[in-house]
Design a protein around this motif. Structure first.
Motif, PDB file in Angstrom:
ATOM      1  N   GLU A 272       0.835  -1.208   0.000  1.00 46.04           N
ATOM      2  CA  GLU A 272       0.000   0.000   0.000  1.00 46.04           C
ATOM      3  C   GLU A 272       0.872   1.261   0.000  1.00 46.04           C
ATOM      4  O   GLU A 272       0.490   2.289  -0.562  1.00 46.04           O
ATOM      5  CB  GLU A 272      -0.918   0.013   1.229  1.00 46.04           C
ATOM      6  CG  GLU A 272      -2.024  -1.029   1.196  1.00 46.04           C
ATOM      7  CD  GLU A 272      -2.792  -1.075   2.513  1.00 46.04           C
ATOM      8  OE1 GLU A 272      -2.790  -0.068   3.253  1.00 46.04           O
ATOM      9  OE2 GLU A 272      -3.386  -2.136   2.808  1.00 46.04           O
ATOM     10  N   ARG A 273       2.032   1.179   0.640  1.00 47.81           N
ATOM     11  CA  ARG A 273       2.957   2.316   0.704  1.00 47.81           C
ATOM     12  C   ARG A 273       3.833   2.416  -0.547  1.00 47.81           C
ATOM     13  O   ARG A 273       4.648   3.330  -0.657  1.00 47.81           O
ATOM     14  CB  ARG A 273       3.865   2.181   1.925  1.00 47.81           C
ATOM     15  CG  ARG A 273       3.201   2.521   3.232  1.00 47.81           C
ATOM     16  CD  ARG A 273       4.086   2.215   4.444  1.00 47.81           C
ATOM     17  NE  ARG A 273       5.447   2.703   4.331  1.00 47.81           N
ATOM     18  CZ  ARG A 273       5.843   3.964   4.593  1.00 47.81           C
ATOM     19  NH1 ARG A 273       4.945   4.864   4.989  1.00 47.81           N
ATOM     20  NH2 ARG A 273       7.104   4.321   4.474  1.00 47.81           N
ATOM     21  N   GLN A 275       6.104   0.088  -1.426  1.00 47.24           N
ATOM     22  CA  GLN A 275       7.423  -0.416  -1.055  1.00 47.24           C
ATOM     23  C   GLN A 275       7.424  -1.929  -1.012  1.00 47.24           C
ATOM     24  O   GLN A 275       6.377  -2.570  -0.861  1.00 47.24           O
ATOM     25  CB  GLN A 275       7.813   0.074   0.349  1.00 47.24           C
ATOM     26  CG  GLN A 275       8.126   1.537   0.478  1.00 47.24           C
ATOM     27  CD  GLN A 275       8.499   1.881   1.917  1.00 47.24           C
ATOM     28  OE1 GLN A 275       7.725   1.644   2.838  1.00 47.24           O
ATOM     29  NE2 GLN A 275       9.683   2.441   2.103  1.00 47.24           N
ATOM     30  N   MET A 280      10.187  -1.245   3.719  1.00 50.89           N
ATOM     31  CA  MET A 280       9.392  -0.691   4.815  1.00 50.89           C
ATOM     32  C   MET A 280      10.058  -0.972   6.162  1.00 50.89           C
ATOM     33  O   MET A 280      10.058  -0.112   7.051  1.00 50.89           O
ATOM     34  CB  MET A 280       7.972  -1.268   4.801  1.00 50.89           C
ATOM     35  CG  MET A 280       7.060  -0.628   5.852  1.00 50.89           C
ATOM     36  SD  MET A 280       5.343  -1.194   5.796  1.00 50.89           S
ATOM     37  CE  MET A 280       5.475  -2.783   6.660  1.00 50.89           C
ATOM     38  N   ARG A 287      12.711   5.669  11.197  1.00 52.17           N
ATOM     39  CA  ARG A 287      11.620   6.645  11.330  1.00 52.17           C
ATOM     40  C   ARG A 287      11.950   7.681  12.402  1.00 52.17           C
ATOM     41  O   ARG A 287      12.512   7.393  13.430  1.00 52.17           O
ATOM     42  CB  ARG A 287      10.304   5.928  11.662  1.00 52.17           C
ATOM     43  CG  ARG A 287      10.245   5.400  13.097  1.00 52.17           C
ATOM     44  CD  ARG A 287       9.170   4.349  13.307  1.00 52.17           C
ATOM     45  NE  ARG A 287       9.078   3.986  14.721  1.00 52.17           N
ATOM     46  CZ  ARG A 287       9.956   3.221  15.356  1.00 52.17           C
ATOM     47  NH1 ARG A 287      11.024   2.744  14.718  1.00 52.17           N
ATOM     48  NH2 ARG A 287       9.789   2.940  16.639  1.00 52.17           N
ATOM     49  N   VAL A 313      10.523   6.894  -0.025  1.00 51.92           N
ATOM     50  CA  VAL A 313       9.083   6.886   0.269  1.00 51.92           C
ATOM     51  C   VAL A 313       8.844   7.768   1.487  1.00 51.92           C
ATOM     52  O   VAL A 313       9.646   7.773   2.425  1.00 51.92           O
ATOM     53  CB  VAL A 313       8.586   5.440   0.523  1.00 51.92           C
ATOM     54  CG1 VAL A 313       7.152   5.421   1.005  1.00 51.92           C
ATOM     55  CG2 VAL A 313       8.713   4.623  -0.769  1.00 51.92           C
ATOM     56  N   PHE A 316       6.247   7.542   7.783  1.00 52.67           N
ATOM     57  CA  PHE A 316       5.016   6.863   8.181  1.00 52.67           C
ATOM     58  C   PHE A 316       3.996   7.840   8.756  1.00 52.67           C
ATOM     59  O   PHE A 316       4.362   8.791   9.453  1.00 52.67           O
ATOM     60  CB  PHE A 316       5.321   5.798   9.242  1.00 52.67           C
ATOM     61  CG  PHE A 316       6.154   4.658   8.729  1.00 52.67           C
ATOM     62  CD1 PHE A 316       5.560   3.526   8.208  1.00 52.67           C
ATOM     63  CD2 PHE A 316       7.539   4.716   8.776  1.00 52.67           C
ATOM     64  CE1 PHE A 316       6.323   2.468   7.747  1.00 52.67           C
ATOM     65  CE2 PHE A 316       8.311   3.669   8.315  1.00 52.67           C
ATOM     66  CZ  PHE A 316       7.703   2.534   7.794  1.00 52.67           C
ATOM     67  N   THR A 317       2.727   7.550   8.499  1.00 46.95           N
ATOM     68  CA  THR A 317       1.668   8.261   9.205  1.00 46.95           C
ATOM     69  C   THR A 317       1.466   7.597  10.565  1.00 46.95           C
ATOM     70  O   THR A 317       1.881   6.448  10.782  1.00 46.95           O
ATOM     71  CB  THR A 317       0.352   8.202   8.423  1.00 46.95           C
ATOM     72  OG1 THR A 317      -0.090   6.827   8.355  1.00 46.95           O
ATOM     73  CG2 THR A 317       0.528   8.747   7.004  1.00 46.95           C
ATOM     74  N   GLU A 320      -0.340   4.346  10.077  1.00 50.29           N
ATOM     75  CA  GLU A 320       0.482   3.221   9.608  1.00 50.29           C
ATOM     76  C   GLU A 320       1.306   2.626  10.744  1.00 50.29           C
ATOM     77  O   GLU A 320       1.422   1.400  10.869  1.00 50.29           O
ATOM     78  CB  GLU A 320       1.408   3.698   8.482  1.00 50.29           C
ATOM     79  CG  GLU A 320       0.693   3.960   7.170  1.00 50.29           C
ATOM     80  CD  GLU A 320       1.571   4.627   6.135  1.00 50.29           C
ATOM     81  OE1 GLU A 320       1.299   4.455   4.937  1.00 50.29           O
ATOM     82  OE2 GLU A 320       2.541   5.325   6.523  1.00 50.29           O
TER      83      GLU A 320
END
Length: 329
Positions: A272-273, A275, A280, A287, A313, A316-317, A320
């Motif tokens: 979905e991202r 990656q 990820m 992060r 990319v 992260f939200t 996520e």
């Protein structure tokens, strides 16, 4: 054919300040723990090292016992350094370590001054170097006073055999005390190398706080949890995988049905991202800036390309990150 580095390499990499020091490390560093030993194909190792540098990876992480046989990864790196990288030595951060078993008798492992100084002398000969950029004590020694081990690291810097020193596999309170001793001696602790991944989060229970308080950077090994956090095992153990062979690092019990189910859910989120799961997993350890560099291993150059792609990319939200936590709870 002689090697000439990609002139655009520094545009492809993110560089993070290591603690409160003046040194910046690439967000992705290359480790030579596996696949660079005397039993491995030299040209493959050379190709990986050159591709890494072309992608802006300036930090190469070794240890006295990397191979097999022990010491041979340093010999491989020394050969590539001489033949391909000699013009670029000052653009590189080269690290090595000592702490694990290297030779028979009472002076061949752990943390005495005798062992650490002797081991680094051997490492420098194998790599054909006058000095390394970072020298680590590889693991705590329960039988040698911490003052002696840290004094050995300080001595090595004063001898000009290393520019910076670090520690690996130290727990929070050991780290705090080691940092204080080194600070008193006048050779600050630059960096700590612990294991860290989505599935192994022990450094969040105190160590990261100590590193922040002491101004120490961090480079984490096994960010892909020994290959589990890749698409390699989504369908279980394949005959050509590390887990199917005689690996001492990855066992079939590491890949239970419950664990594979979680990895599949993580893989869906990665897709979905935009990656790969491995990308990820690397982005996750990096992060929000608490980790200086993620240390990867590789068996082919394309894996290094994938790893560097993890930096392209967006972060992260909160949603996520919460999904990842829920999957791995």
């Amino acid at each position: 054919m002689s090697y000439s580095a990609n002139p655009e390499r520094y545009e492809l990499m993110t560089y993070n300040r290591c603690g409160t020091s003046g040194l910046r490390l690439p967000a992705i560093s290359l480790g030579l723990w596996h696949n660079f030993g005397g039993i491995d194909v030299f040209e493959n190792g050379r190709a990986m090292l050159c591709r890494a540098f072309d992608l802006g990876i300036t930090h190469f992480d070794l240890a006295n016992n990397y191979g097999p046989p022990p010491g041979s990864a340093e010999e491989t790196f020394g050969r590539v350094l001489k033949d391909d990288f000699s013009a670029y030595r000052d653009e590189m951060i080269i690290s090595t370590k000592a702490g694990y078993y290297m030779w028979p008798g009472p002076y061949g492992e752990w943390g005495s001054k005798k062992y650490l100084v002797s081991s680094l002398d051997q490492s420098l000969k194998r790599m054909q170097l006058d000095y390394v950029d970072i020298f680590y004590h590889h693991r705590p020694d329960p039988n040698t006073p911490l003052e002696e081990t840290m004094a050995a690291l300080d001595l090595i810097v004063r001898q000009g055999k290393a520019l910076y020193v670090g520690i690996s596999n130290y727990r929070p309170e050991e780290t705090r005390e080691a940092a204080r001793i080194l600070k008193r001696l006048g050779t600050p602790c630059l960096i700590h190398q612990p294991n860290y991944s989505m599935m192994s989060r022990w450094i969040e229970d105190g160590l990261q706080d100590v590193l922040d308080e002491e101004g120490i950077g961090s480079i984490v090994f096994s960010p892909l949890e020994k290959g589990i956090l890749t698409d390699r095992y989504l369908e279980g153990i394949t005959p050509d995988s590390r887990a199917a062979g005689p690996s001492v690092f990855l066992k079939p019990e590491d890949l239970s049905k419950e664990r594979i189910a979680k990895v599949k859910q993580l893989n869906e989120l990665a897709m979905e991202r935009g990656q790969k799961l491995s990308q990820m997993a690397l982005a996750w350890v990096l992060r929000r800036g608490r980790v200086t560099s993620a240390l990867i291993g590789a068996s082919k150059a394309s894996q290094i390309e994938d790893a560097v792609g993890a930096l392209r990319v967006p972060d992260f939200t909160d949603e996520e990150l919460a999904r990842i936590d829920a999957i791995l709870k």
